[in-house]
Design a protein around this motif. Structure first.
Motif, mmCIF file in Angstrom:
data_model
loop_
_atom_site.group_PDB
_atom_site.id
_atom_site.type_symbol
_atom_site.label_atom_id
_atom_site.label_comp_id
_atom_site.label_asym_id
_atom_site.label_seq_id
_atom_site.Cartn_x
_atom_site.Cartn_y
_atom_site.Cartn_z
ATOM 1 N N VAL A 52 0.632 -1.046 -0.079
ATOM 2 C CA VAL A 52 0.354 0.318 0.124
ATOM 3 C C VAL A 52 0.362 1.286 0.116
ATOM 4 N N ASN A 53 2.699 1.115 0.640
ATOM 5 C CA ASN A 53 2.531 2.695 0.353
ATOM 6 C C ASN A 53 3.958 2.327 0.409
ATOM 7 N N LEU A 54 4.990 2.833 0.474
ATOM 8 C CA LEU A 54 6.774 2.688 0.500
ATOM 9 C C LEU A 54 7.098 4.407 1.141
ATOM 10 N N ILE A 55 7.521 4.181 1.889
ATOM 11 C CA ILE A 55 8.382 4.969 2.985
ATOM 12 C C ILE A 55 9.499 4.761 3.547
ATOM 13 N N GLY A 56 9.789 7.056 3.378
ATOM 14 C CA GLY A 56 11.621 6.425 2.972
ATOM 15 C C GLY A 56 10.806 8.265 2.458
ATOM 16 N N SER A 57 12.733 8.542 2.530
ATOM 17 C CA SER A 57 12.696 10.717 2.254
ATOM 18 C C SER A 57 13.526 11.013 1.115
ATOM 19 N N ASP A 58 14.075 11.573 0.458
ATOM 20 C CA ASP A 58 14.936 12.001 -0.775
ATOM 21 C C ASP A 58 15.182 11.165 -1.598
ATOM 22 N N GLY A 59 14.079 10.211 -1.737
ATOM 23 C CA GLY A 59 14.443 8.649 -2.648
ATOM 24 C C GLY A 59 15.016 7.223 -1.931
ATOM 25 N N LYS A 60 15.138 8.246 -1.252
ATOM 26 C CA LYS A 60 15.556 6.896 -0.483
ATOM 27 C C LYS A 60 14.765 5.587 0.547
ATOM 28 N N LEU A 61 14.374 4.889 -0.055
ATOM 29 C CA LEU A 61 13.484 4.197 0.126
ATOM 30 C C LEU A 61 13.628 3.523 2.125
ATOM 31 N N GLU A 62 13.015 3.652 3.344
ATOM 32 C CA GLU A 62 13.022 2.932 4.176
ATOM 33 C C GLU A 62 12.458 1.614 5.084
ATOM 34 N N LYS A 63 11.016 1.688 3.894
ATOM 35 C CA LYS A 63 10.009 1.188 5.037
ATOM 36 C C LYS A 63 9.186 0.496 3.893
ATOM 37 N N VAL A 64 8.933 -0.651 3.288
ATOM 38 C CA VAL A 64 7.537 -0.896 2.704
ATOM 39 C C VAL A 64 6.313 -1.443 3.923
ATOM 40 N N VAL A 65 5.199 -0.830 3.355
ATOM 41 C CA VAL A 65 3.917 -1.444 3.713
ATOM 42 C C VAL A 65 3.099 -1.519 3.602
ATOM 43 N N PHE A 66 2.089 -3.140 3.591
ATOM 44 C CA PHE A 66 1.433 -3.927 3.474
ATOM 45 C C PHE A 66 0.005 -4.052 3.417
ATOM 46 N N GLU A 67 -0.969 -4.281 2.590
ATOM 47 C CA GLU A 67 -2.493 -4.221 2.970
ATOM 48 C C GLU A 67 -2.954 -4.064 4.744
ATOM 49 N N ASP A 68 -2.586 -5.670 5.065
ATOM 50 C CA ASP A 68 -2.247 -6.284 6.359
ATOM 51 C C ASP A 68 -2.232 -5.563 7.477
ATOM 52 N N GLY A 69 -0.915 -4.225 6.923
ATOM 53 C CA GLY A 69 -0.272 -3.303 7.690
ATOM 54 C C GLY A 69 0.734 -3.519 8.576
ATOM 55 N N THR A 70 1.246 -5.141 7.965
ATOM 56 C CA THR A 70 3.038 -5.542 8.089
ATOM 57 C C THR A 70 4.177 -4.324 7.547
ATOM 58 N N GLU A 71 4.711 -4.130 8.214
ATOM 59 C CA GLU A 71 5.999 -2.803 7.548
ATOM 60 C C GLU A 71 6.918 -3.671 8.069
ATOM 61 N N VAL A 72 7.966 -3.545 7.199
ATOM 62 C CA VAL A 72 9.100 -4.238 6.483
ATOM 63 C C VAL A 72 10.082 -2.756 6.329
ATOM 64 N N ASN A 73 11.310 -3.364 7.056
ATOM 65 C CA ASN A 73 12.357 -2.752 6.794
ATOM 66 C C ASN A 73 12.878 -2.327 6.585
ATOM 67 N N ARG A 74 13.399 -1.663 4.741
ATOM 68 C CA ARG A 74 14.337 -1.703 3.987
ATOM 69 C C ARG A 74 14.777 -0.288 3.241
ATOM 70 N N THR A 75 16.300 -0.492 3.119
ATOM 71 C CA THR A 75 16.736 0.368 2.119
ATOM 72 C C THR A 75 17.238 0.768 0.597
ATOM 73 N N GLY A 76 16.499 -0.638 -0.074
ATOM 74 C CA GLY A 76 16.525 -0.516 -0.819
ATOM 75 C C GLY A 76 16.025 -1.824 -1.778
ATOM 76 N N GLY A 77 16.154 -1.705 -2.683
ATOM 77 C CA GLY A 77 15.767 -2.916 -3.819
ATOM 78 C C GLY A 77 15.572 -2.984 -5.587
ATOM 79 N N PHE A 78 15.104 -3.711 -5.802
ATOM 80 C CA PHE A 78 15.019 -3.859 -7.353
ATOM 81 C C PHE A 78 13.557 -4.374 -7.909
ATOM 82 N N VAL A 79 12.964 -3.400 -9.362
ATOM 83 C CA VAL A 79 11.734 -3.903 -9.552
ATOM 84 C C VAL A 79 11.870 -4.803 -11.424
#
Length: 301
Positions: free
Chosen positions: A199-226
């Motif tokens: 449901v959302n990606l959280i961070g600042s200035d383009g730097k990823l900090e957290k991935v938020v899921f529909e069930d409310g789960t949040e996972v800390n991540r500093t980057g990734g691939f798509v």
């Protein structure tokens, strides 16, 4: 004036082709609409002597090199239509309505990509979320990473990224894309799989900090691939009758020739997906040599 070759696309493939054809004393115009696929990229990697170069800097340096050859012109314009004028000539119509005639065509317009339907993903793409581990894996090495994919390329990307980081989560954004055996393969390597919708990606200035899921789960991540969906950015290949592979890339031979006489292609537009800067440039060089070879054979018939 009738051009020897019209190059459509001002990325590394088109630029390198223009350089080689200029050195071969061919009359060329390179058409560039200044809307590259890698516009969000801050650094390009894997090109010896240019590792870490900004795409804009690479482009400027290329223009400087090409400017040494008076038979090559670079025109900032979008080509709207390409058609065969006669057996030996093509007509190109630019967006401003001007028409050009050319003996050969080189399609080097790259690919157009679309990202998964994830909120805010464009804010991070090219800054902390990328598509190519060879291009950006080193900068993300040993970090907690997310792999976002809604298609069958998720497994392949996860296997590749594992070389740079073992702390991986594969997110399918609500899609069931992995078989049971594929899931087991990843889990054996400690790679987590989350099928919940993001449901959302959280961070600042383009730097990823957290991935938020529909069930409310949040996972800390500093980057990734798509993984992205890729299509041709125009209809030139189809309108000219060029054969495409199953992934939509233009099929070419070892000299960059398509199945249509006089039409060449190079760079990402011929491949299954985006390639490194150095590979696209090499494709352009190869196609340019193919074009010049064909001219030489015609002159000595």
């Amino acid at each position: 004036m009738i051009l020897d070759c019209a190059i459509i696309g001002g990325g590394p493939a088109g630029l390198n082709a223009a350089l080689v054809l200029g050195r071969a004393r061919r009359n060329v115009i390179l058409f560039d609409n200044s809307r590259p696929r890698n516009a969000v990229t801050q650094e390009s990697h894997g090109f010896i002597t240019r590792d870490g170069v900004a795409p804009s800097e690479f482009r400027n340096l290329a223009h400087q090199d090409i400017s040494k050859y008076p038979s090559v012109k670079i025109k900032e314009s979008k080509i709207q239509e390409v058609k065969r004028e006669s057996p030996s000539l093509f007509q190109l119509i630019a967006q401003e309505g001007k028409s050009y005639l050319s003996r050969k065509i080189l399609i080097a317009s790259g690919l157009k990509e679309s990202l998964p339907n994830v909120n805010n993903i464009k804010d991070y793409y090219g800054k902390s979320i990328f598509s190519c581990p060879y291009c950006d894996g080193w900068e993300l090495r040993e970090q907690p990473l997310v792999i976002i994919s809604e298609n069958q390329h998720a497994l392949h990307l996860a296997k590749m990224v594992y070389q740079w980081s073992k702390d991986l989560i594969v997110c399918t954004n609500g899609h069931k894309i992995l078989s049971e055996s594929e899931e087991m393969l990843l889990k054996k390597k400690g790679i987590r799989i989350m099928e919940e919708r993001i449901v959302n990606l959280i961070g600042s200035d383009g730097k990823l900090e957290k991935v938020v899921f529909e069930d409310g789960t949040e996972v800390n991540r500093t980057g990734g691939f798509v993984t992205t969906d890729l299509v041709q950015p125009n209809e030139f290949a189809i309108s000219l009758g060029c054969e495409l592979n199953k992934s939509g890339g233009i099929i070419v031979d070892a000299l960059g020739r398509t199945n249509v006489e006089g039409v060449y292609a190079a760079g990402d537009t011929t491949l299954n997906g985006p390639s490194q800067l150095i590979i696209s440039a090499a494709e352009g060089s190869r196609a340019a040599m193919g074009i010049n070879y064909e001219f030489t054979m015609e002159e000595f018939k």
